[in-house]
Each structure stands twice: as C-alpha cells, then as structure tokens.
Motif scaffolding. Structure first.
Motif, PDB file in Angstrom:
ATOM      1  N   TYR A   1      -2.421 -12.854   7.228  1.00 36.17           N
ATOM      2  CA  TYR A   1      -2.242 -11.727   8.151  1.00 36.17           C
ATOM      3  C   TYR A   1      -1.359 -10.627   7.559  1.00 36.17           C
ATOM      4  CZ  TYR A   1      -0.626  -9.102  12.230  1.00 36.17           C
ATOM      5  OH  TYR A   1      -0.305  -8.111  13.105  1.00 36.17           O
ATOM      6  N   GLN A   2      -0.151 -10.979   7.134  1.00 36.76           N
ATOM      7  CA  GLN A   2       0.787  -9.980   6.618  1.00 36.76           C
ATOM      8  C   GLN A   2       0.351  -9.456   5.256  1.00 36.76           C
ATOM      9  OE1 GLN A   2       3.409  -8.996   8.580  1.00 36.76           O
ATOM     10  NE2 GLN A   2       3.909  -7.413   7.126  1.00 36.76           N
ATOM     11  N   THR A   3      -0.074 -10.346   4.374  1.00 35.07           N
ATOM     12  CA  THR A   3      -0.382  -9.938   3.005  1.00 35.07           C
ATOM     13  C   THR A   3      -1.715  -9.227   2.855  1.00 35.07           C
ATOM     14  OG1 THR A   3      -1.313 -12.109   2.525  1.00 35.07           O
ATOM     15  CG2 THR A   3       1.016 -11.751   1.968  1.00 35.07           C
ATOM     16  N   LYS A   4      -2.654  -9.503   3.724  1.00 32.00           N
ATOM     17  CA  LYS A   4      -3.979  -8.883   3.599  1.00 32.00           C
ATOM     18  C   LYS A   4      -4.249  -7.854   4.704  1.00 32.00           C
ATOM     19  CE  LYS A   4      -5.483 -11.627   0.251  1.00 32.00           C
ATOM     20  NZ  LYS A   4      -4.682 -11.500  -0.909  1.00 32.00           N
ATOM     21  N   LEU A   5      -4.233  -8.286   5.940  1.00 28.50           N
ATOM     22  CA  LEU A   5      -4.629  -7.415   7.042  1.00 28.50           C
ATOM     23  C   LEU A   5      -3.627  -6.292   7.288  1.00 28.50           C
ATOM     24  CD1 LEU A   5      -6.703  -6.774   9.218  1.00 28.50           C
ATOM     25  CD2 LEU A   5      -5.474  -8.315  10.742  1.00 28.50           C
ATOM     26  N   VAL A   6      -2.358  -6.628   7.420  1.00 34.35           N
ATOM     27  CA  VAL A   6      -1.344  -5.596   7.675  1.00 34.35           C
ATOM     28  C   VAL A   6      -1.255  -4.647   6.483  1.00 34.35           C
ATOM     29  CG1 VAL A   6       1.122  -5.196   8.070  1.00 34.35           C
ATOM     30  CG2 VAL A   6      -0.061  -6.996   9.320  1.00 34.35           C
ATOM     31  N   LEU A   7      -1.314  -5.174   5.281  1.00 35.10           N
ATOM     32  CA  LEU A   7      -1.300  -4.329   4.089  1.00 35.10           C
ATOM     33  C   LEU A   7      -2.491  -3.374   4.093  1.00 35.10           C
ATOM     34  CD1 LEU A   7      -0.029  -3.624   1.346  1.00 35.10           C
ATOM     35  CD2 LEU A   7      -1.487  -5.397   0.344  1.00 35.10           C
ATOM     36  N   THR A   8      -3.663  -3.880   4.385  1.00 33.73           N
ATOM     37  CA  THR A   8      -4.872  -3.047   4.434  1.00 33.73           C
ATOM     38  C   THR A   8      -4.766  -1.970   5.515  1.00 33.73           C
ATOM     39  OG1 THR A   8      -6.206  -4.893   3.627  1.00 33.73           O
ATOM     40  CG2 THR A   8      -7.380  -3.097   4.724  1.00 33.73           C
ATOM     41  N   LEU A   9      -4.241  -2.334   6.677  1.00 33.76           N
ATOM     42  CA  LEU A   9      -4.076  -1.350   7.751  1.00 33.76           C
ATOM     43  C   LEU A   9      -3.109  -0.242   7.348  1.00 33.76           C
ATOM     44  CD1 LEU A   9      -3.955  -3.699  10.864  1.00 33.76           C
ATOM     45  CD2 LEU A   9      -5.813  -2.153  10.213  1.00 33.76           C
ATOM     46  N   ASN A  10      -2.020  -0.598   6.696  1.00 35.12           N
ATOM     47  CA  ASN A  10      -1.058   0.415   6.259  1.00 35.12           C
ATOM     48  C   ASN A  10      -1.621   1.310   5.157  1.00 35.12           C
ATOM     49  OD1 ASN A  10       1.363   0.159   7.884  1.00 35.12           O
ATOM     50  ND2 ASN A  10       1.451  -1.912   7.059  1.00 35.12           N
ATOM     51  N   ILE A  11      -2.381   0.739   4.251  1.00 29.25           N
ATOM     52  CA  ILE A  11      -3.041   1.554   3.229  1.00 29.25           C
ATOM     53  C   ILE A  11      -4.014   2.520   3.890  1.00 29.25           C
ATOM     54  CG2 ILE A  11      -4.697   1.473   1.308  1.00 29.25           C
ATOM     55  CD1 ILE A  11      -3.282  -1.172   0.440  1.00 29.25           C
ATOM     56  N   THR A  12      -4.767   2.033   4.857  1.00 22.84           N
ATOM     57  CA  THR A  12      -5.725   2.878   5.581  1.00 22.84           C
ATOM     58  C   THR A  12      -5.006   4.007   6.315  1.00 22.84           C
ATOM     59  OG1 THR A  12      -7.204   0.983   5.835  1.00 22.84           O
ATOM     60  CG2 THR A  12      -7.573   2.864   7.305  1.00 22.84           C
ATOM     61  N   ILE A  13      -3.913   3.685   6.978  1.00 24.59           N
ATOM     62  CA  ILE A  13      -3.128   4.706   7.684  1.00 24.59           C
ATOM     63  C   ILE A  13      -2.653   5.770   6.703  1.00 24.59           C
ATOM     64  CG2 ILE A  13      -0.886   5.092   8.832  1.00 24.59           C
ATOM     65  CD1 ILE A  13      -1.420   2.386  10.324  1.00 24.59           C
ATOM     66  N   ALA A  14      -2.119   5.366   5.564  1.00 25.44           N
ATOM     67  CA  ALA A  14      -1.622   6.317   4.564  1.00 25.44           C
ATOM     68  C   ALA A  14      -2.750   7.176   3.994  1.00 25.44           C
ATOM     69  CB  ALA A  14      -0.884   5.576   3.448  1.00 25.44           C
ATOM     70  N   ILE A  15      -3.915   6.581   3.766  1.00 25.30           N
ATOM     71  CA  ILE A  15      -5.057   7.339   3.229  1.00 25.30           C
ATOM     72  C   ILE A  15      -5.552   8.371   4.237  1.00 25.30           C
ATOM     73  CG2 ILE A  15      -7.496   7.150   2.562  1.00 25.30           C
ATOM     74  CD1 ILE A  15      -6.725   4.487   1.159  1.00 25.30           C
TER      75      ILE A  15
END
Length: 179
Positions: A154-168
């Motif tokens: 959850y933290q290493t994959k999903l949350v990381l992906t969501l934050n990358i998406t938000i930044a992009i």
C-alpha cells in the motif's frame, strides 16, 4: 454553502488534489485534521481579505503558484514516504499554501456581486461549503483506499503512485497556467 461545496466538488480539482495529497501523507487522523484545519483557516483569512478588497493579486500569479503548491506537497510526500514521522514545520507550510489557495477563492465571491452587507455571512457560508466539500473528498478517498490500506504494498506502491500522479497533474497545470 452551495457555492463553496461546488468550488471543491466538482470544480476544484486543484483543491481536491491538494487535500488528497494531505490525506496520503498523514500517518494519523489527528495529523490530517490539524493539516486540513490549518489549510481551511488560512484560506479563510485570505478569502476575507480578498472579498473586503484589502488584498488583490492577479490570478495570473496566484493560479500558477497554487499548482506549484500541489507539486511541492506531492514531491514532499514522495520524499518522505518511507519515513514514519511528520514534521511540525509542514503545518506552517500547509498554512502558507492555504493563504495562497484562499486568494484563488476570493475571485469566486467577488464575482457573485454580493452587497457589502452580506460579505461576512457569505464568507462563513462559503467556507462551510468548502469544508463540507473537503470532508466529502477525504471520506470518499478514505473509503476507496481502505481495502488496500492493509496490503503490504500500500505505502510503497499505491501511495507512491498516487503522489507521483498528483505531482505530474499539478506540473501540467503549472505549465498550462504559465503559457
């Protein structure tokens, strides 16, 4: 209240991303509550200053800075994703970003063309709507992510992906607002 709510859901995509970034970083509910409260208090201050005409900043300046604030929070989330602590300094940063986001809201109430005698009541009602919109976003996101929160990735994959998406997405908005 209605105008405040719709400025978040569905019209406030930048505000939604900012609140989601706060949700995805907060390790505890109390941290999230403090951060969202600081954000709301700050944007209430600048919204009030804006509708009373005490501060005016061009949207050509405010809107790119709002996008930049979302990029910052998304990138900070990525950087701190493996750390289990939250810095109290982040509360001050969120407060500052709330001041900025409030300047973006100020044009909404001034465009409605309210008589000055209704500014205070309108300000309070608008902020109640904004808060309800924020809480709706947080509740829906929490419900959608809850089944995944117990997963090891959850933290290493999903949350990381969501934050990358938000930044992009925010980076796209920054470029779009600068052009």
């Amino acid at each position: 209240i209605y105008q405040g709510f719709i400025r978040i859901v569905p019209k406030g995509l930048d505000h939604i991303l900012f609140v989601l970034a706060l949700l995805r970083f907060a390790k505890r509910r109390s941290t999230l509550i403090w951060q969202v409260s600081a954000f709301t208090l700050a944007h209430t201050i600048t919204l009030a200053l804006g509708i009373y005409g005490l501060i005016t900043i061009s949207s050509a300046i405010v809107e790119p800075l709002i996008a930049l604030s979302i990029i910052y929070v998304g990138v900070e989330n990525i950087y701190r994703s493996n750390k289990m602590t939250t810095k109290h300094a982040r509360l001050a940063i969120i407060f500052a970003f709330g001041l900025l986001h409030g300047l973006g809201f100020a044009s909404v109430l001034t465009e409605v063309g309210l008589p000055e005698s209704q500014y205070l009541v309108s300000l309070i009602a608008f902020n109640i709507g904004v808060e309800l919109g924020q809480l709706t976003v947080i509740a829906v996101a929490f419900i959608c992510l809850l089944p995944f929160s117990v997963k090891a990735w959850y933290q290493t994959k999903l949350v990381l992906t969501l934050n990358i998406t938000i930044a992009i997405i925010a980076t796209y908005w920054l470029i779009e607002r600068l052009i």
